[in-house]
Design a protein around this motif. Sequence first.
Motif, PDB file in Angstrom:
ATOM      1  N   TYR A  79      -4.921   4.416   5.049  1.00 24.32           N
ATOM      2  CA  TYR A  79      -4.224   4.829   3.831  1.00 24.32           C
ATOM      3  C   TYR A  79      -2.710   4.747   4.015  1.00 24.32           C
ATOM      4  N   LEU A  80      -2.033   4.578   2.907  1.00 24.33           N
ATOM      5  CA  LEU A  80      -0.580   4.699   2.891  1.00 24.33           C
ATOM      6  C   LEU A  80      -0.230   5.644   1.738  1.00 24.33           C
ATOM      7  N   GLN A  81       0.110   6.870   2.083  1.00 23.06           N
ATOM      8  CA  GLN A  81       0.544   7.844   1.086  1.00 23.06           C
ATOM      9  C   GLN A  81       2.030   7.659   0.852  1.00 23.06           C
ATOM     10  N   MET A  82       2.389   7.392  -0.382  1.00 25.05           N
ATOM     11  CA  MET A  82       3.780   7.100  -0.732  1.00 25.05           C
ATOM     12  C   MET A  82       4.279   8.164  -1.694  1.00 25.05           C
ATOM     13  N   ASN A  83       5.261   8.921  -1.264  1.00 23.90           N
ATOM     14  CA  ASN A  83       5.855   9.982  -2.087  1.00 23.90           C
ATOM     15  C   ASN A  83       7.311   9.660  -2.373  1.00 23.90           C
ATOM     16  N   SER A  84       7.875  10.351  -3.343  1.00 21.69           N
ATOM     17  CA  SER A  84       9.285  10.174  -3.712  1.00 21.69           C
ATOM     18  C   SER A  84       9.626   8.698  -3.886  1.00 21.69           C
ATOM     19  N   LEU A  85       8.797   8.017  -4.632  1.00 17.82           N
ATOM     20  CA  LEU A  85       8.956   6.569  -4.778  1.00 17.82           C
ATOM     21  C   LEU A  85      10.242   6.222  -5.516  1.00 17.82           C
ATOM     22  N   LYS A  86      10.822   5.094  -5.093  1.00 21.36           N
ATOM     23  CA  LYS A  86      12.073   4.608  -5.657  1.00 21.36           C
ATOM     24  C   LYS A  86      11.849   3.210  -6.254  1.00 21.36           C
ATOM     25  N   PRO A  87      12.685   2.796  -7.179  1.00 23.72           N
ATOM     26  CA  PRO A  87      12.532   1.437  -7.729  1.00 23.72           C
ATOM     27  C   PRO A  87      12.541   0.366  -6.648  1.00 23.72           C
ATOM     28  N   GLU A  88      13.285   0.590  -5.584  1.00 22.43           N
ATOM     29  CA  GLU A  88      13.339  -0.406  -4.507  1.00 22.43           C
ATOM     30  C   GLU A  88      12.058  -0.473  -3.688  1.00 22.43           C
ATOM     31  N   ASP A  89      11.129   0.421  -3.936  1.00 23.66           N
ATOM     32  CA  ASP A  89       9.816   0.335  -3.295  1.00 23.66           C
ATOM     33  C   ASP A  89       8.889  -0.637  -4.028  1.00 23.66           C
ATOM     34  N   THR A  90       9.330  -1.134  -5.161  1.00 21.11           N
ATOM     35  CA  THR A  90       8.530  -2.077  -5.928  1.00 21.11           C
ATOM     36  C   THR A  90       8.274  -3.347  -5.123  1.00 21.11           C
ATOM     37  N   ALA A  91       7.003  -3.695  -4.964  1.00 22.11           N
ATOM     38  CA  ALA A  91       6.623  -4.849  -4.139  1.00 22.11           C
ATOM     39  C   ALA A  91       5.110  -5.011  -4.192  1.00 22.11           C
ATOM     40  N   VAL A  92       4.644  -6.129  -3.652  1.00 22.76           N
ATOM     41  CA  VAL A  92       3.226  -6.264  -3.353  1.00 22.76           C
ATOM     42  C   VAL A  92       3.024  -5.730  -1.943  1.00 22.76           C
ATOM     43  N   TYR A  93       2.065  -4.834  -1.796  1.00 21.04           N
ATOM     44  CA  TYR A  93       1.793  -4.214  -0.506  1.00 21.04           C
ATOM     45  C   TYR A  93       0.534  -4.831   0.093  1.00 21.04           C
ATOM     46  N   PRO A 105      -5.569 -13.450  20.399  1.00 19.76           N
ATOM     47  CA  PRO A 105      -5.188 -12.560  19.303  1.00 19.76           C
ATOM     48  C   PRO A 105      -5.213 -13.274  17.961  1.00 19.76           C
ATOM     49  N   TYR A 106      -5.578 -12.545  16.935  1.00 21.77           N
ATOM     50  CA  TYR A 106      -5.510 -13.083  15.584  1.00 21.77           C
ATOM     51  C   TYR A 106      -5.278 -11.920  14.630  1.00 21.77           C
ATOM     52  N   VAL A 107      -4.959 -12.257  13.390  1.00 24.38           N
ATOM     53  CA  VAL A 107      -4.694 -11.221  12.401  1.00 24.38           C
ATOM     54  C   VAL A 107      -5.519 -11.492  11.153  1.00 24.38           C
ATOM     55  N   ILE A 108      -5.757 -10.435  10.431  1.00 27.34           N
ATOM     56  CA  ILE A 108      -6.444 -10.509   9.146  1.00 27.34           C
ATOM     57  C   ILE A 108      -5.540  -9.842   8.117  1.00 27.34           C
ATOM     58  N   TRP A 109      -5.328 -10.514   6.998  1.00 32.76           N
ATOM     59  CA  TRP A 109      -4.520  -9.969   5.896  1.00 32.76           C
ATOM     60  C   TRP A 109      -5.416  -9.650   4.711  1.00 32.76           C
ATOM     61  N   GLY A 110      -5.037  -8.599   4.006  1.00 30.09           N
ATOM     62  CA  GLY A 110      -5.663  -8.336   2.723  1.00 30.09           C
ATOM     63  C   GLY A 110      -4.986  -9.153   1.633  1.00 30.09           C
ATOM     64  N   GLN A 111      -5.499  -9.011   0.407  1.00 30.70           N
ATOM     65  CA  GLN A 111      -4.996  -9.835  -0.694  1.00 30.70           C
ATOM     66  C   GLN A 111      -3.764  -9.241  -1.358  1.00 30.70           C
ATOM     67  N   GLY A 112      -3.471  -7.977  -1.068  1.00 32.20           N
ATOM     68  CA  GLY A 112      -2.290  -7.321  -1.618  1.00 32.20           C
ATOM     69  C   GLY A 112      -2.597  -6.501  -2.867  1.00 32.20           C
ATOM     70  N   THR A 113      -1.757  -5.501  -3.086  1.00 35.31           N
ATOM     71  CA  THR A 113      -1.845  -4.677  -4.287  1.00 35.31           C
ATOM     72  C   THR A 113      -0.419  -4.412  -4.786  1.00 35.31           C
ATOM     73  N   GLN A 114      -0.232  -4.556  -6.095  1.00 30.54           N
ATOM     74  CA  GLN A 114       1.109  -4.441  -6.677  1.00 30.54           C
ATOM     75  C   GLN A 114       1.484  -2.972  -6.882  1.00 30.54           C
ATOM     76  N   VAL A 115       2.680  -2.629  -6.438  1.00 31.56           N
ATOM     77  CA  VAL A 115       3.253  -1.309  -6.702  1.00 31.56           C
ATOM     78  C   VAL A 115       4.546  -1.521  -7.485  1.00 31.56           C
ATOM     79  N   THR A 116       4.635  -0.902  -8.648  1.00 30.54           N
ATOM     80  CA  THR A 116       5.826  -1.009  -9.477  1.00 30.54           C
ATOM     81  C   THR A 116       6.356   0.385  -9.758  1.00 30.54           C
ATOM     82  N   VAL A 117       7.608   0.610  -9.386  1.00 31.79           N
ATOM     83  CA  VAL A 117       8.245   1.912  -9.603  1.00 31.79           C
ATOM     84  C   VAL A 117       9.323   1.714 -10.666  1.00 31.79           C
ATOM     85  N   SER A 118       9.070   2.277 -11.830  1.00 35.20           N
ATOM     86  CA  SER A 118       9.969   2.054 -12.955  1.00 35.20           C
ATOM     87  C   SER A 118       9.795   3.150 -13.990  1.00 35.20           C
ATOM     88  N   SER A 119      10.877   3.467 -14.670  1.00 33.83           N
ATOM     89  CA  SER A 119      10.800   4.441 -15.759  1.00 33.83           C
ATOM     90  C   SER A 119      10.615   3.729 -17.091  1.00 33.83           C
TER      91      SER A 119
END
Length: 119
Positions: A79-93, A105-119
């Motif tokens: 999990y990633l708990q995100m508090n006190s979010l700011k507009p600059e946190d807007t991104a695909v995570y 060694p190898y890596v696995i990536w997920g497909q991403g999830t959009q986070v938008t911080v805006s009023s």
Amino acid sequence: QVQLVESGGGLVQPGGSLRLSCTASGNILSFGAIEWYRQAPGKERELVARIPRSGSTNYADSVKGRFTISRDNAKNTVYLQMNSLKPEDTAVYYCKANAVKSSIPYVIWGQGTQVTVSS
């Protein structure tokens, strides 16, 4: 092959909170560290938080004190708990798992999830 699926993104007002989930289709204890990255438009992908299989977590300076990474091994989820979010946190995570197979060694990536911080 194990897959990672992120969820929990969305639109939130500044100062709000979101909790992202990264669920593996297999046993996350088979991985080493699992990490959350983010990529904003026109910017490079950056490491946000890291949780090893055991030991201390790490955070980017920009999110320290606001974001918390945790894991539930029984649910194969990080999990990633995100508090006190700011507009600059807007991104695909994205979440990323680090693994080794046959000493390679190898890596696995997920497909991403959009986070938008805006009023």
